[in-house]
Design an enzyme around this catalytic site. Structure first.
Site, PDB file in Angstrom:
ATOM      1  N   LYS A  22     106.176  11.618  37.003  1.00  0.00           N
ATOM      2  CA  LYS A  22     104.512  10.790  37.115  1.00  0.00           C
ATOM      3  C   LYS A  22     104.405   9.977  36.097  1.00  0.00           C
ATOM      4  O   LYS A  22     104.043   8.765  36.461  1.00  0.00           O
ATOM      5  CB  LYS A  22     103.679  12.165  36.898  1.00  0.00           C
ATOM      6  CG  LYS A  22     102.113  11.410  36.507  1.00  0.00           C
ATOM      7  CD  LYS A  22     101.185  12.743  36.112  1.00  0.00           C
ATOM      8  CE  LYS A  22     101.078  13.044  34.552  1.00  0.00           C
ATOM      9  NZ  LYS A  22     100.050  12.181  33.796  1.00  0.00           N
ATOM     10  N   ASN A  23     105.021  10.125  34.760  1.00  0.00           N
ATOM     11  CA  ASN A  23     104.427   9.099  33.745  1.00  0.00           C
ATOM     12  C   ASN A  23     105.523   7.998  33.790  1.00  0.00           C
ATOM     13  O   ASN A  23     105.264   6.955  33.106  1.00  0.00           O
ATOM     14  CB  ASN A  23     104.801   9.868  32.307  1.00  0.00           C
ATOM     15  CG  ASN A  23     103.574  10.876  32.071  1.00  0.00           C
ATOM     16  OD1 ASN A  23     102.618  10.778  32.839  1.00  0.00           O
ATOM     17  ND2 ASN A  23     103.796  11.332  31.060  1.00  0.00           N
ATOM     18  N   CYS A 116      93.074  13.243  30.312  1.00  0.00           N
ATOM     19  CA  CYS A 116      93.173  14.650  29.829  1.00  0.00           C
ATOM     20  C   CYS A 116      92.310  14.780  28.357  1.00  0.00           C
ATOM     21  O   CYS A 116      92.420  13.721  27.550  1.00  0.00           O
ATOM     22  CB  CYS A 116      94.450  15.251  29.464  1.00  0.00           C
ATOM     23  SG  CYS A 116      95.392  15.540  31.152  1.00  0.00           S
ATOM     24  N   ARG A 121      92.561   9.786  21.573  1.00  0.00           N
ATOM     25  CA  ARG A 121      93.200   8.892  22.405  1.00  0.00           C
ATOM     26  C   ARG A 121      92.445   7.398  22.691  1.00  0.00           C
ATOM     27  O   ARG A 121      92.192   7.005  23.558  1.00  0.00           O
ATOM     28  CB  ARG A 121      93.374   9.516  23.742  1.00  0.00           C
ATOM     29  CG  ARG A 121      94.056  10.648  23.789  1.00  0.00           C
ATOM     30  CD  ARG A 121      94.490  11.260  25.041  1.00  0.00           C
ATOM     31  NE  ARG A 121      95.735  10.869  25.682  1.00  0.00           N
ATOM     32  CZ  ARG A 121      96.081  11.276  26.916  1.00  0.00           C
ATOM     33  NH1 ARG A 121      95.266  11.926  27.689  1.00  0.00           N
ATOM     34  NH2 ARG A 121      97.392  10.699  27.293  1.00  0.00           N
ATOM     35  N   ASP A 303     104.149  17.091  25.635  1.00  0.00           N
ATOM     36  CA  ASP A 303     103.669  17.548  26.953  1.00  0.00           C
ATOM     37  C   ASP A 303     104.361  18.701  27.465  1.00  0.00           C
ATOM     38  O   ASP A 303     103.995  19.728  28.281  1.00  0.00           O
ATOM     39  CB  ASP A 303     104.135  16.794  27.902  1.00  0.00           C
ATOM     40  CG  ASP A 303     103.229  15.455  28.201  1.00  0.00           C
ATOM     41  OD1 ASP A 303     102.205  15.490  27.279  1.00  0.00           O
ATOM     42  OD2 ASP A 303     103.369  14.651  29.115  1.00  0.00           O
ATOM     43  N   ARG A 395      97.111  17.181  39.238  1.00  0.00           N
ATOM     44  CA  ARG A 395      97.093  15.578  38.672  1.00  0.00           C
ATOM     45  C   ARG A 395      98.701  15.284  38.389  1.00  0.00           C
ATOM     46  O   ARG A 395      99.127  14.342  38.307  1.00  0.00           O
ATOM     47  CB  ARG A 395      96.424  15.445  37.595  1.00  0.00           C
ATOM     48  CG  ARG A 395      95.046  15.315  37.610  1.00  0.00           C
ATOM     49  CD  ARG A 395      94.240  14.978  36.184  1.00  0.00           C
ATOM     50  NE  ARG A 395      94.518  13.925  35.787  1.00  0.00           N
ATOM     51  CZ  ARG A 395      94.702  13.720  34.414  1.00  0.00           C
ATOM     52  NH1 ARG A 395      93.784  14.429  33.616  1.00  0.00           N
ATOM     53  NH2 ARG A 395      95.083  12.619  33.761  1.00  0.00           N
TER      54      ARG A 395
END
Ligand code: UD1
Length: 415
Positions: A22-23, A116, A121, A303, A395
């Site tokens: 995903k990233n 998230c 952030r 993560d 997600r």
């Protein structure tokens, strides 16, 4: 409301094929904004966040086609300089369109991001990078407005190796005049993957001794690229094997990307086997406790912190886990406590005293990874749990219930 019904207590056993990261998929799709030529990305996972980024890009004027795991992004004749709040507020990675838009069009208006809830952030480093490249940046309410005639290369030093800020600067600098050097840049595998796509598009990018060098070009061309396998998904399923005292293989992976996790799993007593593109774990004992700190790559990734804590919740002794990347990443601890885990959180350190077994729970996924961690805890618990708010899990995990069912988990999506 949609939820997983999970009957836990069964050891998982079998093989899971890992999807694209995903990233890596998110920024590589954004890079298509840097050219009018077609960009094809292979191995793109079917995920809610990927749908969000593709909607963002098509709302800006690109034509996007998906066939299986391949995404083709071609010019729709125009690019809009203003991104819509509905996409950027759903997901922080959409904010990455800012740099490419200003580099292509000379101006961009992008809402401040969502995503998230795992800490403050901020985006100050993204904006600092763009300012260093010569852009004028104004924050107006919940939007950022950036203008620049032509970005110009600069020396930028990041106080912390932010993944997003590095990607933002790298894409912007690719169309700037002259060389950009980013000291203390992030060099996670997903950042390197974006660099590989940019090189295929005509950029010159090098990473030496923690500094990233980008030679700007006046234009970039189209390219085809397959994103790397998802090390977070692979790590989650290896941990699922260990947590349920089972035997799991993950295939289609780059074992080197999992090195920090694998050495921790070996420390806990797991038997690990690797081939060129697969990793297996067998865990048939209570894990030994660990002392772990999250860190940028090649350190242990933030993560995977929450699924690792679930493993340590049933370890034979006391573990400590220090979260050093985000300040609010133990949101799931209360749910684990309700399952019988003994976890004390003080600031960014969790102290976990292992118990023999976990009990079922009804809980809601707080974010992508903490949601996955609660699923793993439910798979280990002695009874039936429900985990709701699957939007979060969807997600970041492609077909999680199908993959887990295929290795013997009793997990159903209800509603
Ligand atoms: C990315 C990943 C996320 C992962 C994280 C850390 C994506 C889509 N997401 O998130 O899964 O957990 O890297 O590996 O790739 N920071 C600032 N100012 C900024 C930017 C960041 O202070 O402008 C701080 C953050 O608050 C955090 C730290 O830097 O404490 C690292 O954040 P960053 O690496 O930017 O994470 P993301 O790119 O958001």
């Amino acid at each position: 409301m949609e939820h997983f019904r999970i009957r836990g207590g069964l050891p998982l056993s079998g093989t899971i094929h890992i999807s694209g990261a995903k990233n890596a998929a998110l920024p590589t799709c954004v890079a298509s904004l840097l050219t009018d030529d077609p960009v094809s990305i292979d191995r793109v996972p079917h995920l809610r966040d990927v749908r969000t980024i593709l909607s963002t890009i098509s709302s800006l004027g690109k034509q996007v086609t998906r066939r299986g795991h391949t995404v083709e992004i071609v010019s729709g004749g125009r690019i809009d300089y203003e991104a819509q709040a509905q996409f950027v507020q759903q997901m922080r990675a959409s904010f990455l369109v800012l740099g490419p838009l200003v580099a292509r069009l000379g101006r961009a208006v992008v809402p401040l991001p969502g995503g998230c809830r795992i800490g403050a952030r901020p985006v100050d480093l993204h904006l600092r990078g763009l300012r260093a490249l010569g852009a004028e940046v104004k924050e107006e309410g919940s939007r950022v407005m950036v203008t620049a005639k032509r970005l110009r290369g600069a020396r930028i030093s990041l106080p912390t190796p932010s993944v997003g800020a590095t990607e933002q600067i790298m894409m912007s600098a690719a169309l700037a005049s002259g060389e950009t050097a980013v000291q203390n840049a992030s060099w996670e595998p997903e950042v390197e993957d974006l660099a590989q796509l940019l090189v295929k598009m005509g950029s010159e990018i090098e990473h030496r001794d923690g500094t990233l060098f980008i030679q700007g070009r006046s234009d970039l061309h189209g390219a085809r690229h397959a994103v790397i396998p998802d090390r977070m998904e692979a790590g989650t399923y290896l941990l699922a094997g260990a947590i349920t005292r089972g035997a799991i293989s993950v295939t289609g992976v780059i074992p080197e990307h999992l090195r920090s996790l694998l050495s921790l799993l070996e420390e806990t007593g797991g038997d690990i086997d690797r081939t060129e593109d697969s990793v297996s774990i067998t865990m048939n004992r209570r894990p030994r406790p660990l002392s772990v700190k999250t860190a940028p790559y090649p350190g242990f990734p933030t993560d995977l912190q929450s699924p690792l804590v679930v493993l340590l919740a049933t370890a034979d002794g006391m573990s400590t886990v220090e979260e050093r990347i985000f300040e609010n990443r133990f949101t799931y601890a209360r749910d684990l406590q309700r399952m019988g885990a003994i976890i004390e959180v003080s600031g960014c350190v969790a102290t976990i005293t292992g118990v023999q077994e976990l009990h079922p729970v009804q809980a809601s996924a707080p974010d992508i990874r903490a949601g996955a961690a609660l699923v793993l805890a439910a798979l280990a618990a002695d009874g039936e749990s429900t985990i709701s708010n699957l939007t979060q899990i969807d997600r970041g995990y492609e077909a999680m219930e199908e993959k887990l069912s295929s290795v013997g988990a009793q997990i159903e999506r209800i509603g």
